[in-house]
Design an enzyme around this catalytic site. Sequence first.
Site, PDB file in Angstrom:
ATOM      1  N   HIS A  39       0.820  -1.211   0.000  1.00 34.26           N
ATOM      2  CA  HIS A  39       0.000   0.000   0.000  1.00 34.26           C
ATOM      3  C   HIS A  39       0.855   1.263   0.000  1.00 34.26           C
ATOM      4  CE1 HIS A  39       0.312  -0.187   4.532  1.00 34.26           C
ATOM      5  NE2 HIS A  39       0.363   1.116   4.373  1.00 34.26           N
ATOM      6  N   ASP A  63       0.241  -7.554   1.391  1.00 41.18           N
ATOM      7  CA  ASP A  63       0.637  -6.162   1.568  1.00 41.18           C
ATOM      8  C   ASP A  63       2.156  -5.995   1.641  1.00 41.18           C
ATOM      9  OD1 ASP A  63       0.487  -3.466   1.721  1.00 41.18           O
ATOM     10  OD2 ASP A  63      -0.570  -3.366   3.628  1.00 41.18           O
ATOM     11  N   SER A  88       4.661   2.909   7.707  1.00 45.06           N
ATOM     12  CA  SER A  88       4.408   1.735   6.878  1.00 45.06           C
ATOM     13  C   SER A  88       5.656   1.326   6.115  1.00 45.06           C
ATOM     14  CB  SER A  88       3.302   2.024   5.862  1.00 45.06           C
ATOM     15  OG  SER A  88       2.048   1.873   6.428  1.00 45.06           O
TER      16      SER A  88
END
Length: 364
Positions: free
Chosen positions: A102, A133, A216
């Site tokens: 993402h 992911d 992230s």
Amino acid sequence: MDAPALRARDLRAHPLRRLVPFAALCCALALLGGCSGSGSSREKDGPTTAQAAVPMAVDDLQDGYLKVIKDVLPSVVQIQARNDLGSGVVYDGQGHIVTNAHVVGDERTFRVTTANSEDELTARLVSSYPDQDLAVVKLERVPDGLKAATFGDSSKVEVGQIVLAMGSPLGLSSSVTQGIVSATGRTVTEGGGNGGTGATIVNMVQTSAAINPGNSGGALVNLDGKVIGIPTLAATDPGLGDSAAPGIGFAIPVSTVKSIADQIVEDGRVTDSGRAALGITGRTVVNDDYRAAGVAVVEVQAGGAADKAGLEPGDIITRLGDEDITTITSLAEALAADKPGERTTVTFTRGGGEKKVDVTLGEQ
């Protein structure tokens, strides 16, 4: 109380966001001597042996933190796509960097800044695997001194271990936060909107280390200086207007990271997902009380597990093995606990009647 909602967008940062500096209060450890008030000569002469050991232990812990940060932080980079910003971890000496799917989104080229330089490097996407992911990008030019991280062993991660989260929260590169492993073995499903991949990921590491937008794809590190996970999700509480739930973050376990990244580096794509699949396209259905009541089969993949077992479009799946199925998310989470080739039982309704069928699960 409803369980926290988990959304990948909570860990990304917009590259144009500006921060207003503010004074931060840091916690300090107060070392208190004896306070009996007896006025004995021993108390006046100085601390006891036990008291003297306390600051030594604190110094040792601090020295451990500093060593880990010095060793690992050069392996954590900032990744900027067109509209989003995240982090990454140097995977090898050839310039491969592992991050979240993402973070890369639909982009193919990125600007990367390493911890020991302000110069931007160009990286290109090798492959993205949204189902877990994870993604790998590769630097077009490998700078001198680029250091690959050391990756740990998921089987040795234990609740209570001290961990450090490293990344670029809100664009503040090379930031470090501290916490513990709060739990292991969590199965978590990302939101599918606002940049999330909708992935269901098993065996995630829950941590109390602060995870903020921009973390992230960074590194969750133990005090041995080994990466044990990739921070990916933060929890939000629907009861508080989807505001962040402090101290509840999740990282993809290092075993999954290494499995997926190795395949991408070696083959340019994921060739063995290790994820079970029914081979259907489905949607959540509700009952007369407007409550989620199962997953309607919309399409059956030819030759897939469901097709071989005789499932048809229009069937409504209500149970997989021993797990009740009420939504497409609960089906994904139930499948995530299984492996390709395993046999299980699917309970479903067709024409108003309940049926059961044995299924040999395929691979996603």
